[in-house]
Motif scaffolding. Structure first.
Motif, PDB file in Angstrom:
ATOM      1  N   ASP A 143      -3.219 -10.487  -4.909  1.00 41.56           N
ATOM      2  CA  ASP A 143      -3.707  -9.324  -4.194  1.00 41.56           C
ATOM      3  C   ASP A 143      -4.737  -8.675  -5.384  1.00 41.56           C
ATOM      4  N   HIS A 144      -4.530  -9.240  -6.658  1.00 39.85           N
ATOM      5  CA  HIS A 144      -5.295  -8.565  -7.758  1.00 39.85           C
ATOM      6  C   HIS A 144      -6.085  -9.289  -8.336  1.00 39.85           C
ATOM      7  N   GLU A 194      -2.923   4.289   6.389  1.00 42.99           N
ATOM      8  CA  GLU A 194      -2.621   3.864   4.869  1.00 42.99           C
ATOM      9  C   GLU A 194      -2.695   2.423   4.838  1.00 42.99           C
ATOM     10  N   ALA A 195      -1.906   1.660   5.546  1.00 40.32           N
ATOM     11  CA  ALA A 195      -1.749   0.386   5.559  1.00 40.32           C
ATOM     12  C   ALA A 195      -3.106  -0.367   5.500  1.00 40.32           C
ATOM     13  N   ALA A 255      -5.867   0.683   4.781  1.00 36.48           N
ATOM     14  CA  ALA A 255      -6.575   1.016   3.520  1.00 36.48           C
ATOM     15  C   ALA A 255      -6.150   0.217   2.375  1.00 36.48           C
ATOM     16  N   LYS A 256      -4.862  -0.079   2.544  1.00 35.55           N
ATOM     17  CA  LYS A 256      -4.036  -0.693   1.233  1.00 35.55           C
ATOM     18  C   LYS A 256      -4.370  -2.265   1.654  1.00 35.55           C
ATOM     19  N   SER A 257      -3.890  -2.854   2.575  1.00 35.51           N
ATOM     20  CA  SER A 257      -4.198  -4.313   2.637  1.00 35.51           C
ATOM     21  C   SER A 257      -4.593  -4.635   3.931  1.00 35.51           C
ATOM     22  N   ASN A 275      -4.031  -5.775   9.785  1.00 32.65           N
ATOM     23  CA  ASN A 275      -4.318  -4.129   9.711  1.00 32.65           C
ATOM     24  C   ASN A 275      -5.517  -3.433  10.087  1.00 32.65           C
ATOM     25  N   ARG A 298       7.223  -6.778   2.554  1.00 33.58           N
ATOM     26  CA  ARG A 298       6.041  -7.312   3.003  1.00 33.58           C
ATOM     27  C   ARG A 298       6.208  -8.763   3.540  1.00 33.58           C
ATOM     28  N   GLY A 308       6.027  -1.884   5.449  1.00 33.87           N
ATOM     29  CA  GLY A 308       5.054  -2.980   5.119  1.00 33.87           C
ATOM     30  C   GLY A 308       5.335  -4.284   5.790  1.00 33.87           C
TER      31      GLY A 308
END
Length: 991
Positions: A198-199, A452-453, A455-457, A472, A642, A669
């Motif tokens: 993810d990062h 929100e989901a 925007a996050k993933s 998403n 997830r 999630g």
């Protein structure tokens, strides 16, 4: 002393030879071997790959079986041709095969290479198989090393083995979390891989030198030892030359860069979620599972392979239950499987013999045997410390490493439980904290959580349907487009809109779009009571799909049509006013000033659902808070994350689907997998293809699978939990047995109000468990079910029931429940409680047991008789499928009766009944018991009372009994007894 010059001359020659060879290594990167690579021609050239055909001029003969060799993403295609004499292509060609090699090149030198995804590689192999088949006219043997073998498994599953003669893999892990390299614990590696995916790798790619260094650091002892051996023999050119090409390949030349997106996807799907084993990995937008592999498979296993460890490689046995799977083992490490003397003497000759055998050109190789499915302890990787020591020459350094790993393994086992609990707490605490922060004016809704989901993933999968994955980002775009269509059609916040749709993506979109707009979605059941549902809900507009268009237009209200596929015909009435939302161009819609996405507040009405009580349809009003409570509560109790895929086989209009299944998945999630309905064959295919971990059920739904002799879930499955409400005790136990080690999580939730109970432990089948953290406190009020009134204490307050006492379940009113008519001054002055419709008791451990619906309690002459304990008692008999307890009117009183359906071939006796009801007091035993061939069932799989109850007394016969209170025994129901009971009822009525 004449030997001094001789020694001196030898030392000088050694120094000179070392210097000359060392200079050559420094200048050229290695010793010049004069070896030439095997001759090949690039037959196909695409942006993703170049397809090499080796010895092309000699392989035009169609009698040669084609074999396509796939390298790992991080290695050069030359891994199969390090030396012509010992390399794969040379050996296989000499054995009469037609070798092809896939060259992905390096992302560093290919246009768009740094943007390559994992799916790009799989789709490239899919295309290559078609092309080789077209060139040769033969089915292809597909082979891959390490990660290349994983690619081969995935590509074969993607194309369902079409034109693939067999699969061959070399050190290719399948069950990645069962044995990560060097015993790294999976519960440490998975979160780390998740973070990196993810990062890190969304922003960073891996250069070739980084890949080389990383793999060398995986085994620093072996790397140091090989370098030391090279330096010690640097003076002896003849000793070094046979291994020089191999050394140069592994030390410098053989490594290529990795693209960041491909690495991130690899980590996410196959390390974090282990979807090679569970199924449900995504190629493009298609769902794929190895369970669909049907071609023969040969897996090479390195006995001392610490990267593709034996346990991980042998995971293919469970992952592909329909395939014929073989293995060949050799004492080699990861690189030794394909490069070097072991590969030349074992791997490649065995591969050639395998291909010839599968093509009917020779016998089965002696070193190939069927792979057995052997369970190994969780701390066993298949590579023993002794094997590692022997393989590396028993170096002291490696012994120390092995001992250290052993200590780490013990420590990991000791603290694993703590880590698992910490992980669960890390997921649960933010959800519970958010619930605690919700006030009346807090904005919370399904539409908001989906946003929100997104925007996050944005690239994570949101839901799966018909073998397709929807991200998403795509889901939220579709929702926003439908919102624009609704606005053009005159829908405003707080408007009540019916949703009359089959289970399909557009139905989920319609519900979410109404939530995002702030309107109220009434989920209309497509039954004969449709008009009544419209009347009860007060909707003025209905959104339907083409399948339900005629029913919607018959209601006489405005109709909006959504979904149904690209090619569809709408048979609308002329001048009907029906609006096709698919014909509205979203980009042309100007949003009004009043529009605010996701405006829904906690205390505002969000949904209207429908149920039955006392034989009548009722509308149940659900606030945003009530939906959020169920969503976060389900996600917490089921520990959804997830890595989960929640599978819903019930229709969307069912309350448990909206509140628990969809809500829990969105809040947790997890991925949502929608099905077109319960069908055993479809269930098996989709569980594997989607990688289902959680199955949502309603009432007796699981009977269709558990009791179906033709149903079989081939091989291992990924299901860990069944979540739902209303499952009978006997079916509960049969479900856990059939799907072991999966458990059942049974919920009770009041549709209106904030009561949520859950049997999280599953230790007491039939119990509704305890209140979920974050849900409202509950109490059981003393209650007279005959009179329908509370029982008070000496102070005029309602008395709370003690353990074992039956009463009405109440939930404490929250600040968000102004719509629900809370009762005040119940247990104390000024308090506020919301009554449910159900009678409960609490046992000595604090677990809650439902006894009955307040309107279905049997009003017998001896007092109230509760139906649920009767059903639970019968459910514990092995021969009982399901049972339904109900009342039979006899004059002004009622008799307690129970209809029983037995499992095929089973029988029931009076002795069985006595055993079943032994723990019930005589006053709580049913008056009548009768066996029926079938019991009516609703669309939501709930047993229906009305038809059986209106039939009156059971027919006398050998499978009907009555309870003789005087003898405390069940006796056969005779015609005379039926006549007597009928006469008693008539006398009571006339009297």
């Amino acid at each position: 002393m004449g030997w001094y010059p001789e020694i001196l001359n030898g030392s000088v020659r050694r120094v000179v030879a070392t210097a000359q060879n060392g200079l050559e290594v420094m200048r050229l990167g290695g010793l010049e071997t004069e070896a030439q690579p095997s001759e090949f021609r690039v037959v196909e050239r695409e942006p993703m790959y170049r397809l090499r055909r080796y010895f092309a001029d000699e392989t035009a003969d169609l009698a040669r079986p084609p074999i396509v060799l796939v390298p790992p993403m991080m290695m050069s295609a030359d891994v199969y041709d390090v030396t012509q004499e010992q390399g794969a292509v040379g050996v296989l060609h000499r054995m009469g095969l037609d070798p092809w090699v896939v060259d992905f090149g390096s992302p560093a030198t290919e246009a768009g290479g740094w943007d390559r995804t994992l799916a790009d590689h799989i789709l490239a192999i899919d295309d290559i198989i078609d092309r080789v088949h077209a060139h040769t006219g033969r089915d292809v043997h597909l082979a891959g090393y390490s990660q290349g073998g994983m690619f081969c498994y995935q590509a074969a599953a993607y194309r369902q083995c079409r034109n693939i003669a067999s699969l061959i893999t070399f050190g290719a892990p399948v069950d990645t979390l069962a044995a990560l390299p060097f015993g790294i614990p999976g519960d440490i590696a998975a979160p780390a891989a998740d973070f990196l995916a993810d990062h890190v790798f969304t922003r960073l790619s891996i250069a070739g030198w980084m890949a080389r260094t990383g793999f060398q650091l995986l085994d620093p002892v072996k790397t140091a030892k090989s370098r030391l051996d090279f330096l010690r023999q640097l003076h002896d050119r003849e000793a070094l030359l046979p291994r020089e090409q191999q050394r140069r390949f592994l030390a410098t030349e053989g490594w290529v860069a990795w693209s960041g997106p491909a690495v991130a996807e690899l980590l996410k799907q196959f390390v974090v979620h282990n979807r090679m084993m569970s199924g449900g990995f995504v190629i493009g937008d298609r769902m794929v599972t190895l369970a669909e592999l049907t071609c023969p498979i040969l897996a090479f296993v390195g006995e001392v392979d610490d990267i593709g460890q034996p346990v991980a490689v042998r995971g293919i046995r469970k992952a592909a239950p329909k395939a014929e799977i073989f293995e060949s083992t050799l004492r080699a490490g990861h690189f030794g499987l394909v490069v070097g003397s072991h590969a030349a003497s074992h791997t490649w000759p065995t591969t050639g013999e395998w291909v010839r055998w599968r093509d009917g050109l020779g016998p089965r190789p002696a070193s190939v045997e069927e792979m057995s499915c052997v369970e190994q302890p969780a701390d066993e990787t298949g590579v023993s410390v002794s094997d590692r020591i022997l393989h590396t020459g028993a170096s002291i350094a490696e012994v120390g490493v092995g001992i250290a790993r052993g200590v780490l393994d013990v420590t990991a086992q000791t603290v694993r439980g703590t880590r698992e609990l910490s992980a669960e707490a890390a997921r649960a605490l933010p959800r519970l904290a958010r619930l605690g922060q919700i006030q009346m004016q807090t904005t919370i809704s399904m539409g908001r959580l989906l946003a929100e989901a997104g925007a996050k993933s944005p690239n994570a999968e949101c839901f799966l349907f018909d073998d397709r994955a929807h991200t998403n980002a795509a889901v939220n775009t579709r929702i926003d487009n439908v919102v624009r269509g609704l606005i053009v059609s005159g829908i405003r916040p707080a408007a009540r809109v019916g949703v009359l749709m089959e289970t399909r993506p557009s139905a989920l979109t319609a519900i979410a779009a109404l939530s995002r707009l702030g309107a109220v979605a009434a989920l209309l059941p497509p039954t004969e009571e449709l008009a009544e549902a419209v009347r009860l809900s007060g909707v003025g507009t209905v959104i339907c799909d083409p399948d339900n268009l005629a029913a919607a237009e018959s209601l006489g209200i405005r109709v909006l049509v959504l979904g149904g596929g690209e090619s569809r015909l709408l048979n609308t009435e002329p001048d009907s006013g029906t609006i096709d939302l698919e014909q509205i161009e979203p980009s042309e819609v100007r949003l009004p000033a009043w529009y605010q996405p996701n405006p829904g507040r906690a205390n505002e009405l969000a949904f209207i659902l429908f149920g039955r009580s006392g034989g009548r349809m009722e509308a149940k009003r659900v606030t945003n808070y009530r939906w959020a409570l169920s969503a976060f509560g389900t996600a917490t109790a089921a520990n959804l994350g997830r890595g989960d895929t929640v599978y819903s086989i019930a229709p969307l209009y069912h309350s448990s689907v909206l509140l628990a299944t969809l809500g829990g998945a969105i809040a947790g999630g997890a991925r949502i997998a929608l099905s077109r309905g319960l069908d055993p064959e479809r269930f098996e295919a989709e569980v594997h293809r989607y990688g289902v971990t959680v199955v949502a059920y309603t009432w007796t739904m699981m009977r269709e699978l558990v009791d179906n002799p033709d149903f079989g879930l081939a091989g291992a499955h990924s299901i860990r939990l069944f979540v739902g409400s209303g499952m009978p005790v006997g079916l509960w136990q049969r479900t856990m047995k059939r799907f072991a080690p999966a458990q059942v999580l049974e919920f009770y939730a009041s549709t209106e109000g904030a009561v949520v109970l859950a049997n999280v432990s599953g230790a007491k089948p039939g119990s509704k468990g305890r209140p979920l953290p974050g849900s409202t406190p509950v109490r059981i009020a003393a209650f007279d079910p005959i009179a329908g009134t509370y029982l008070e204490d000496e102070h005029g307050l309602v008395r709370e029931c003690g353990p074992g006492e039956v009463g009405l379940l109440l939930g404490q009113a929250t600040s968000t429940e102004s719509l629900n008519g809370a009762q005040r001054g119940v247990f104390a002055a000024g308090d506020a409680w919301v009554p449910t419709e159900h009678l409960f008791r609490r046992d000595g451990d604090g677990d809650y047991w439902m006894m009955d619906d307040r309107v279905t309690v049997v009003r017998a002459a001896r007092g109230p008789v509760f139906n649920q304990p009767i059903v639970d008692a019968l459910g514990r008999l092995d021969q009982v499928d399901v049972s339904l307890a109900y009342s039979v009117p006899i004059g002004t009183e009622e008799l307690s009766a129970v209809a029983v359906r037995l499992l095929p071939g089973a029988s029931l006796t009076a002795v069985d009944l006595a055993d079943a009801f032994a723990e019930l007091g005589s006053g709580q035993r049913p008056d009548l018991v009768h066996v029926r061939a079938d019991i009516p069932i609703s669309n939501s799989y709930r047993l229906r009372r009305t038809e059986i109850r209106t039939a009156g007394l059971p027919k006398p016969g050998p499978r009907s009994w009555y309870y003789d209170a005087e003898t405390d025994k069940y006796r056969r129901l005779t015609r005379a007894m039926v006549t007597e009971l009928t006469a008693r009822g008539s006398a009571a009525l006339t009297g």
